[in-house]
Design a protein around this motif. Structure first.
Motif, PDB file in Angstrom:
ATOM      1  N   GLY A   1      24.783  92.815  16.178  1.00 30.89           N
ATOM      2  CA  GLY A   1      26.105  92.296  16.569  1.00 30.89           C
ATOM      3  C   GLY A   1      27.366  92.450  15.665  1.00 30.89           C
ATOM      4  N   ARG A   2      26.952  92.626  14.392  1.00 30.63           N
ATOM      5  CA  ARG A   2      27.766  92.690  13.386  1.00 30.63           C
ATOM      6  C   ARG A   2      28.756  91.441  13.166  1.00 30.63           C
ATOM      7  N   VAL A   3      27.827  90.438  13.062  1.00 29.70           N
ATOM      8  CA  VAL A   3      28.281  89.134  12.782  1.00 29.70           C
ATOM      9  C   VAL A   3      27.510  88.463  11.746  1.00 29.70           C
ATOM     10  N   ALA A   4      28.231  87.846  10.758  1.00 29.10           N
ATOM     11  CA  ALA A   4      27.448  87.288   9.665  1.00 29.10           C
ATOM     12  C   ALA A   4      27.245  85.725   9.794  1.00 29.10           C
ATOM     13  N   VAL A   5      26.098  85.313   9.978  1.00 37.70           N
ATOM     14  CA  VAL A   5      25.964  83.738   9.878  1.00 37.70           C
ATOM     15  C   VAL A   5      25.028  83.503   8.475  1.00 37.70           C
ATOM     16  N   ASN A   6      24.854  82.191   8.100  1.00 38.40           N
ATOM     17  CA  ASN A   6      23.800  81.764   7.158  1.00 38.40           C
ATOM     18  C   ASN A   6      22.242  81.863   7.785  1.00 38.40           C
ATOM     19  N   SER A   7      21.349  82.596   7.264  1.00 38.78           N
ATOM     20  CA  SER A   7      20.057  82.309   7.806  1.00 38.78           C
ATOM     21  C   SER A   7      19.586  81.088   7.461  1.00 38.78           C
ATOM     22  N   GLY A   8      18.846  80.447   8.450  1.00 43.05           N
ATOM     23  CA  GLY A   8      18.308  78.904   8.033  1.00 43.05           C
ATOM     24  C   GLY A   8      17.148  79.054   7.070  1.00 43.05           C
ATOM     25  N   ILE A   9      16.535  80.177   6.810  1.00 38.60           N
ATOM     26  CA  ILE A   9      15.267  79.993   6.084  1.00 38.60           C
ATOM     27  C   ILE A   9      15.585  79.574   4.482  1.00 38.60           C
ATOM     28  N   PRO A  10      16.628  79.838   3.877  1.00 45.30           N
ATOM     29  CA  PRO A  10      16.813  79.257   2.494  1.00 45.30           C
ATOM     30  C   PRO A  10      17.160  77.844   2.692  1.00 45.30           C
ATOM     31  N   PHE A  11      17.306  77.208   3.674  1.00 43.63           N
ATOM     32  CA  PHE A  11      17.580  75.803   3.647  1.00 43.63           C
ATOM     33  C   PHE A  11      16.411  74.869   3.763  1.00 43.63           C
ATOM     34  N   GLY A  12      15.208  75.492   3.587  1.00 41.61           N
ATOM     35  CA  GLY A  12      13.707  74.903   3.395  1.00 41.61           C
ATOM     36  C   GLY A  12      13.183  74.642   4.711  1.00 41.61           C
ATOM     37  N   SER A  13      12.181  73.834   4.673  1.00 40.87           N
ATOM     38  CA  SER A  13      11.335  73.401   5.809  1.00 40.87           C
ATOM     39  C   SER A  13      12.228  72.964   6.795  1.00 40.87           C
ATOM     40  N   GLY A  14      11.867  73.597   8.221  1.00 38.58           N
ATOM     41  CA  GLY A  14      12.849  73.328   9.386  1.00 38.58           C
ATOM     42  C   GLY A  14      13.700  74.441   9.753  1.00 38.58           C
ATOM     43  N   GLY A  15      14.131  75.187   8.721  1.00 40.49           N
ATOM     44  CA  GLY A  15      15.126  76.317   8.642  1.00 40.49           C
ATOM     45  C   GLY A  15      14.786  77.421   9.496  1.00 40.49           C
ATOM     46  N   ALA A  16      13.543  78.055   9.611  1.00 41.57           N
ATOM     47  CA  ALA A  16      13.195  79.200  10.432  1.00 41.57           C
ATOM     48  C   ALA A  16      13.668  79.065  11.888  1.00 41.57           C
ATOM     49  N   GLY A  17      14.167  80.098  12.300  1.00 40.25           N
ATOM     50  CA  GLY A  17      14.597  80.082  13.669  1.00 40.25           C
ATOM     51  C   GLY A  17      15.954  79.641  13.861  1.00 40.25           C
ATOM     52  N   HIS A  18      16.654  79.092  12.940  1.00 42.29           N
ATOM     53  CA  HIS A  18      18.080  78.552  12.887  1.00 42.29           C
ATOM     54  C   HIS A  18      19.092  79.393  12.282  1.00 42.29           C
ATOM     55  N   VAL A  19      20.324  79.234  12.335  1.00 46.67           N
ATOM     56  CA  VAL A  19      21.398  79.516  11.582  1.00 46.67           C
ATOM     57  C   VAL A  19      22.606  78.873  11.496  1.00 46.67           C
ATOM     58  N   ARG A  20      23.139  78.738  10.352  1.00 46.34           N
ATOM     59  CA  ARG A  20      24.357  77.953  10.167  1.00 46.34           C
ATOM     60  C   ARG A  20      25.602  78.912  10.225  1.00 46.34           C
ATOM     61  N   ILE A  21      26.623  78.332  11.270  1.00 46.20           N
ATOM     62  CA  ILE A  21      27.777  78.889  11.316  1.00 46.20           C
ATOM     63  C   ILE A  21      28.935  78.057  10.919  1.00 46.20           C
ATOM     64  N   ASN A  22      30.151  78.977  10.390  1.00 42.55           N
ATOM     65  CA  ASN A  22      31.233  78.205   9.987  1.00 42.55           C
ATOM     66  C   ASN A  22      32.398  78.161  11.130  1.00 42.55           C
ATOM     67  N   ILE A  23      32.720  77.253  11.303  1.00 38.12           N
ATOM     68  CA  ILE A  23      33.766  77.021  12.506  1.00 38.12           C
ATOM     69  C   ILE A  23      35.179  76.843  12.021  1.00 38.12           C
ATOM     70  N   ALA A  24      35.324  76.723  10.665  1.00 35.33           N
ATOM     71  CA  ALA A  24      36.741  76.634  10.065  1.00 35.33           C
ATOM     72  C   ALA A  24      37.324  77.804   9.899  1.00 35.33           C
ATOM     73  N   THR A  25      37.674  78.433  11.324  1.00 38.36           N
ATOM     74  CA  THR A  25      38.552  79.807  11.463  1.00 38.36           C
ATOM     75  C   THR A  25      39.169  79.470  12.690  1.00 38.36           C
TER      76      THR A  25
END
Length: 367
Positions: A323-347
């Motif tokens: 998709g050529r869109v960069a969001v944060n991978s949830g994996i580095p956030f620890g347990s519960g992060g797999a399968g998740h992403v973090r998106i920044n809405i300050a735009t």
């Protein structure tokens, strides 16, 4: 970093930077300082005093006093210094994943053991899990510290006074010291109330880190404040003097201007973030109805559960590649992060809309 990390064809909605103009009072203060040649070392209590005034106006809290405050280079380096004051090498530091990835990296780098007490399914502290973790550590003869994230990054939870009082009760019962990262404190949605940890009953021996960097988009102007509760002032007094040499003098000037004169700018920002939360809800319903999302009223970061999309443990990688869109991978956030992403809405609404559309395109391409 946000706009330079990836190739030009990638739309970035990841790292905690906002697409906003610098607040005019901040720009004016910096220009004035440079023109006067005021570019030396930081000194004095101006930052603590400005933060104290802001805390009284915004939160009705008068707990930021110069006698129990010190400037530090930034929040995470301040966290490290505060943990050094209340723990020793090898001691456990409890965190609530999914949580800001540097909590793991910085704590491990300073030779402390990261111990996870995962959040509940609602993205808030699970006190049953916390008590079990503290109890296990106590049974091993270990106490250590609890590194709190308030408001929570990435879930956006804004903890209530009752929740924070329970933190104070539980940590006191097990002899655990609290260090609270409150960098996102100014960024709370309408209808929500931020509660400083040090303002609650039982938190007198806590330590808190605050900064204007996230609220006014000043991450490149390094400075933060460490604040001690009445019973932890003696601990803060042991912090080495050289730590106070680390903040940027221009950073202190910028943060003071933001806290003293940037209220109207912040109010406009918060109104825009409220609108973008609503927009994100509409976009997800239209383009990515399989995503599970609980609107986070704190921070400008939102935590998306993408497990039903069939993109594996790291959907961020699929969104980037297809998709050529960069969001944060949830994996580095620890347990519960797999399968998740973090998106920044300050735009802008346009960029947020295009980002979700690109994510939907990525999903469609793998089906």
């Amino acid at each position: 970093m946000k706009w330079r990390q990836y190739p030009e064809d990638v739309l970035p909605v990841w790292v905690a930077e906002m697409d906003v103009a610098t607040p005019e009072p901040v720009a004016a203060a910096l220009v004035d300082a440079v023109r006067r040649g005021d570019t030396g070392y930081p000194l004095g209590d101006s930052y603590a005093e400005a933060l104290g005034g802001f805390a009284v106006r915004r939160w009705g809290w008068d707990g930021v006093v110069a006698e129990r405050a010190a400037i530090v280079p930034d929040v995470m380096l301040g966290v490290v210094e505060m943990l050094k004051l209340v723990t020793g090498p090898g001691d456990p530091v409890v965190v609530n994943p999914p949580v800001y990835p540097p909590f793991f990296d910085f704590v491990a780098h300073m030779d402390r053991e990261v111990v996870e007490a995962p959040l509940g399914g609602d993205g808030r502290i699970d006190f049953g899990v916390m008590e079990a973790v503290f109890g296990r550590l106590a049974g091993e003869g270990r106490r250590g510290a609890f590194l709190l994230c308030n408001p929570q990054n990435p879930t956006g939870a804004v903890y209530t006074r009752e929740e924070l009082e329970r933190v104070a009760e539980l940590t006191a019962a097990f002899g655990v010291r609290v260090v609270s990262d409150e960098i996102h404190a100014p960024l709370v949605a309408a209808g929500e109330k931020f509660t400083p940890y040090l303002s609650v009953a039982g938190a007198e021996d806590g330590l808190t880190l605050m900064s204007a960097s996230k609220g006014w988009n000043l991450a490149g102007l390094k400075a933060a404040v460490a604040i001690a509760g009445p019973a932890s002032a003696v601990d803060l007094a042991r912090m080495p003097e050289e730590v106070g040499h680390g903040p940027s003098h221009l950073g202190v000037i910028a943060h003071v201007a933001a806290l003293r004169e940037g209220g109207a700018w912040l109010d406009a920002l918060l109104a825009g973030l409220d609108e973008n939360r609503v927009l994100l809800g509409r976009l997800l319903a239209e383009y990515l109805p399989g995503v599970v999302w609980r609107p986070g009223p704190g921070t400008y970061l939102q935590w998306l559960d993408c497990r039903s999309l069939g993109l594996g443990d790291d959907p961020a990688q699929v969104f980037l590649e297809r998709g050529r869109v960069a969001v944060n991978s949830g994996i580095p956030f620890g347990s519960g992060g797999a399968g998740h992403v973090r998106i920044n809405i300050a735009t802008s609404p346009a960029i947020l809309t295009e980002a979700v559309e690109r994510m939907a395109t990525a999903v469609a391409s793998v089906r």
